[in-house]
Write a protein that holds these residues in place. Structure first.
Motif, PDB file in Angstrom:
ATOM      1  N   ALA A   4       4.981  -0.585 -14.809  1.00  0.00           N
ATOM      2  CA  ALA A   4       5.248  -0.375 -13.289  1.00  0.00           C
ATOM      3  C   ALA A   4       6.455  -1.037 -12.817  1.00  0.00           C
ATOM      4  O   ALA A   4       7.020  -0.469 -12.119  1.00  0.00           O
ATOM      5  CB  ALA A   4       3.824  -0.980 -12.910  1.00  0.00           C
ATOM      6  N   VAL A  17      -7.423  -1.126  -8.943  1.00  0.00           N
ATOM      7  CA  VAL A  17      -7.714  -2.562  -9.788  1.00  0.00           C
ATOM      8  C   VAL A  17      -6.152  -3.202  -9.636  1.00  0.00           C
ATOM      9  O   VAL A  17      -5.370  -2.540 -10.073  1.00  0.00           O
ATOM     10  CB  VAL A  17      -8.270  -2.479 -10.897  1.00  0.00           C
ATOM     11  N   ASP A  70      -7.222   2.876 -10.720  1.00  0.00           N
ATOM     12  CA  ASP A  70      -5.807   2.846  -9.915  1.00  0.00           C
ATOM     13  C   ASP A  70      -6.136   1.834  -8.843  1.00  0.00           C
ATOM     14  O   ASP A  70      -5.178   1.599  -7.891  1.00  0.00           O
ATOM     15  CB  ASP A  70      -5.282   4.065  -9.465  1.00  0.00           C
ATOM     16  N   VAL A  90      -0.523   2.414 -14.280  1.00  0.00           N
ATOM     17  CA  VAL A  90      -1.812   2.464 -14.341  1.00  0.00           C
ATOM     18  C   VAL A  90      -2.208   3.305 -15.817  1.00  0.00           C
ATOM     19  O   VAL A  90      -3.271   3.174 -16.567  1.00  0.00           O
ATOM     20  CB  VAL A  90      -2.322   3.532 -13.132  1.00  0.00           C
ATOM     21  N   GLY A 114      -2.931  -1.100  -8.802  1.00  0.00           N
ATOM     22  CA  GLY A 114      -2.289  -0.305  -9.799  1.00  0.00           C
ATOM     23  C   GLY A 114      -1.291   0.880  -8.977  1.00  0.00           C
ATOM     24  O   GLY A 114      -0.195   0.809  -9.556  1.00  0.00           O
ATOM     25  N   ASP A 115      -1.999   1.548  -8.243  1.00  0.00           N
ATOM     26  CA  ASP A 115      -1.242   2.738  -7.617  1.00  0.00           C
ATOM     27  C   ASP A 115       0.063   2.275  -6.676  1.00  0.00           C
ATOM     28  O   ASP A 115       0.785   3.051  -6.512  1.00  0.00           O
ATOM     29  CB  ASP A 115      -2.154   3.588  -6.535  1.00  0.00           C
ATOM     30  N   PHE A 116      -0.129   0.967  -6.490  1.00  0.00           N
ATOM     31  CA  PHE A 116       0.970   0.439  -5.559  1.00  0.00           C
ATOM     32  C   PHE A 116       2.015  -0.364  -6.149  1.00  0.00           C
ATOM     33  O   PHE A 116       3.018  -1.059  -5.375  1.00  0.00           O
ATOM     34  CB  PHE A 116       0.564  -0.070  -4.333  1.00  0.00           C
ATOM     35  N   MET A 117       2.075  -0.776  -7.524  1.00  0.00           N
ATOM     36  CA  MET A 117       2.826  -1.588  -8.118  1.00  0.00           C
ATOM     37  C   MET A 117       4.159  -1.389  -7.871  1.00  0.00           C
ATOM     38  O   MET A 117       5.008  -1.988  -7.532  1.00  0.00           O
ATOM     39  CB  MET A 117       2.190  -2.001  -9.450  1.00  0.00           C
ATOM     40  N   SER A 118       4.667  -0.266  -8.479  1.00  0.00           N
ATOM     41  CA  SER A 118       5.834   0.405  -8.686  1.00  0.00           C
ATOM     42  C   SER A 118       6.372   0.513  -7.022  1.00  0.00           C
ATOM     43  O   SER A 118       7.552   0.118  -6.749  1.00  0.00           O
ATOM     44  CB  SER A 118       6.099   1.744  -9.221  1.00  0.00           C
ATOM     45  N   HIS A 128       9.458   1.134 -14.033  1.00  0.00           N
ATOM     46  CA  HIS A 128       9.563   2.157 -13.423  1.00  0.00           C
ATOM     47  C   HIS A 128      10.027   1.841 -11.780  1.00  0.00           C
ATOM     48  O   HIS A 128      10.612   2.797 -10.988  1.00  0.00           O
ATOM     49  CB  HIS A 128       8.571   3.337 -13.532  1.00  0.00           C
ATOM     50  N   ASN A 152       0.730  -1.327   0.273  1.00  0.00           N
ATOM     51  CA  ASN A 152      -0.149   0.017   0.004  1.00  0.00           C
ATOM     52  C   ASN A 152       0.900   1.277   0.254  1.00  0.00           C
ATOM     53  O   ASN A 152       0.468   2.368   0.597  1.00  0.00           O
ATOM     54  CB  ASN A 152      -0.909  -0.025   1.109  1.00  0.00           C
ATOM     55  N   LYS A 153       2.064   1.122  -0.540  1.00  0.00           N
ATOM     56  CA  LYS A 153       2.738   2.365  -0.698  1.00  0.00           C
ATOM     57  C   LYS A 153       2.977   2.684  -2.248  1.00  0.00           C
ATOM     58  O   LYS A 153       3.182   2.088  -3.071  1.00  0.00           O
ATOM     59  CB  LYS A 153       4.353   1.992  -0.165  1.00  0.00           C
ATOM     60  N   VAL A 154       2.971   4.339  -2.369  1.00  0.00           N
ATOM     61  CA  VAL A 154       3.457   4.647  -3.689  1.00  0.00           C
ATOM     62  C   VAL A 154       4.941   4.501  -3.664  1.00  0.00           C
ATOM     63  O   VAL A 154       5.444   5.047  -2.778  1.00  0.00           O
ATOM     64  CB  VAL A 154       2.697   5.921  -3.814  1.00  0.00           C
ATOM     65  N   ALA A 155       5.598   4.417  -5.025  1.00  0.00           N
ATOM     66  CA  ALA A 155       6.842   4.342  -5.005  1.00  0.00           C
ATOM     67  C   ALA A 155       7.537   5.690  -4.878  1.00  0.00           C
ATOM     68  O   ALA A 155       6.927   6.832  -4.945  1.00  0.00           O
ATOM     69  CB  ALA A 155       7.082   4.062  -6.590  1.00  0.00           C
ATOM     70  N   ARG A 156       8.755   5.752  -4.293  1.00  0.00           N
ATOM     71  CA  ARG A 156       9.490   7.044  -4.010  1.00  0.00           C
ATOM     72  C   ARG A 156      10.087   7.504  -5.240  1.00  0.00           C
ATOM     73  O   ARG A 156      10.527   8.609  -5.086  1.00  0.00           O
ATOM     74  CB  ARG A 156      10.188   6.826  -2.996  1.00  0.00           C
ATOM     75  N   MET A 207      -6.357  -4.305 -14.953  1.00  0.00           N
ATOM     76  CA  MET A 207      -6.492  -2.890 -15.053  1.00  0.00           C
ATOM     77  C   MET A 207      -7.198  -2.692 -16.569  1.00  0.00           C
ATOM     78  O   MET A 207      -8.291  -2.088 -16.558  1.00  0.00           O
ATOM     79  CB  MET A 207      -5.188  -2.073 -14.928  1.00  0.00           C
TER      80      MET A 207
END
Lengths: 347, 347
Positions: free
Chosen positions: A247, B205, B203, B244, A207-211, A250, A139-143, B210
């Motif tokens: 993802a 999914v 985002d 995404v 999706g948002d947390f893959m990277s 990146h 559940n973290k967005v990439a830095r 996706m």
């Protein structure tokens, strides 16, 4: 399955030896000592060696109860149906395994632990269900900061699914050790995770947390190794999975890429999408990496299993001429050329 | 909230008027009749008009109990924290809303329905929790067949997050009607979904599904409309969200793309990643679309809100010269030029 020695029976009904059963053949290739039997009634009484050309005398049996005499303590779902849903005909085999006290190891998108009948059965019999694609914790967005990953990173990318990305990554991690790297294989798919015993099931992450998921894993691993060889997923030109592939590019912030290809395949499997020339795909990958962290494709890995040895060597030479890049088939001829191409990363 | 007229109080504490509260300003812009009050103690007693320049005399209040005299039947979380997790200071406001029988509408990644305290409170008070980013039902891999989508599709893409993709897509859907299209806005983010009342929270999914999620939605919508204007997400050069963005491009199978940009922004927000020149990004998008379905960038949309009118017009002209593409700010000057550029899609 920490602590206990794995004795695995693999469910591969109808598909053993095919690309569809790559979890099965991957485990047999890299951890044969853990595999006690294969379940595939269409090939029962043959040996694994006869079907896939390695694995020695591991028996193939017709059903779960026939496998029990080999003393398995776990059943591994060795096939990956498209979409990752549990086919109803496998349900009975899984129930039978649990009833016999076997753990169940699954790489399906359907979480077997969330199935009340199966989880109840496991509880009653003292068995465990391992969902390799469980992804809730991510559940973290990439830095997006390359400085946080202290090791060099090499990522395999593909012209399609099932082109040899996992095997190439494993072989590069092995071979690199001989050249003085303290290298490590990083798994991102269910087959890789069952072989390595750890990894990031990237295609199941939101999706948002893959990277962010792969980045965090690499930051941690880079504290112990100086070269991380990361298994790629899908293809950036795949109609269903391209998002996962980008993802990963990146999220890994790779120092180098290796493009994996299955030479006879002209279209994406199951789709009417033509695979462009390798030179174009090399360029497209480099252009996509560039805005965040420039990274070059340093070599090509071909899966030539369907070619004769002579034809394979010719194909490799042709690819080298076309792309100007060192080309290997890591299974047949090793991947030394790729590791030599990595030397520029050494300080 | 089917069937009942929405009377929404929006939680935007500390952020009303900022880009961080774009769900709030989006709803006020497109559904002002549904908004009865804004909660932001730092701006209490001002009117919405004073802060954002539209929305008339909708009041801003300091806390939930002050909002009650305006008769809300729902509380909308109007801010999107990075990573989508529920900040602990909002928890009390949400509990207070539920205790007062208000529904709660949330676009967070954290599913409030899975929070036992909140869901129990909702049950006791007869209130409902709407998690706009609920995504469990999406479990199909994309089919990748353009023939299945019977409408023309236009997708906004961005140089970064928060560059005006949603507003551009909404405005294009509106404007196209005047040019004879039976057009429809397709939402893919929480703000768009609250405005449109439907959409795909792309985002949230799982990676593998996706593209399939948006594709399926478009196949269905294309039975009723001849132009689908799809809201894009993130940016293909965003370290956290690029996957995404690419999944949307390949899942939508768009006939045309519109690139959205915030002119003063030189780096990706929160990252040390430089935004390349627009001409390079136009090329990169077209190159990524091409292997699956060729699609051109037919125009640029700029968010010039921070510029004077004269400076904005100059910026638009400069961008047209640089890129050779029709350029608009849809909020300030409309987006007619983009719709005219779409005429080539009419048979």
């Amino acid at each position: 399955m920490q602590g206990k020695k794995r004795r695995i029976a693999i469910l591969a009904e109808g598909f053993f030896g095919d690309l569809e059963a790559k979890t099965a053949s991957g485990l047999i290739m890299y951890k044969p000592e853990e595999v006690v039997a294969i379940l595939d009634s269409t090939k029962a009484r043959k040996s694994v060696q006869e079907i896939v050309g390695f694995g020695g005398d591991i028996p193939i049996v017709g059903n779960l109860s026939d496998s029990l005499k080999y003393g398995p303590n776990a059943l591994l779902i060795g096939i990956t149906p498209r979409g990752g849903k549990l086919p109803s005909e496998w349900r009975e085999v899984i129930k039978e395994a649990l009833k016999n006290g076997l753990d169940v190891i699954s790489g399906l998108h359907d979480m077997l632990n969330e199935d009340s009948e199966l989880s109840m059965l496991a509880l009653l019999k003292g068995a465990k269900i391992y969902d390799l694609r469980e992804s809730k914790k991510y559940n973290k967005v990439a830095r997006g900061d390359p400085a946080l990953i202290k090791a060099k990173v090499i990522l395999t990318v593909g012209t399609d699914c099932k082109t040899g990305k996992m095997i190439t990554s494993i072989e590069m991690a092995r071979q690199a050790k001989k050249y003085g790297w303290n290298s490590h294989f990083v798994a991102t798919g269910q087959s890789g995770i069952i072989i390595a015993g750890e990894g990031v099931p990237i295609d199941s992450v939101k999706g948002d947390f893959m990277s962010g998921a792969i980045e965090e894993f690499l930051i941690e691993k880079s504290k112990s190794y100086d070269l991380l060889s990361v298994e790629g997923q899908g293809s950036i030109i795949h109609p269903g999975y391209s998002g996962v592939s980008l993802a990963l590019i990146h999220g890994c912030l790779p120092d180098a890429l290796v493009l994996c290809h299955y030479p006879e395949r002209e279209k994406i499997k199951n789709y009417e999408v033509k695979i462009p020339p390798l030179t174009e795909l090399v360029k497209l990958h480099e252009q996509n990496a560039k805005p965040i962290k420039p990274s070059r494709v340093i070599g090509i890995s071909l899966n030539t299993q369907k070619l004769t040895k002579t034809a394979a060597k010719k194909q490799i030479q042709k690819t080298e001429e076309e792309t100007g890049l060192p080309t290997v088939d890591p299974v047949r001829f090793g991947c030394e050329k790729l590791i030599l191409a990595l030397q520029f990363l050494k300080r």
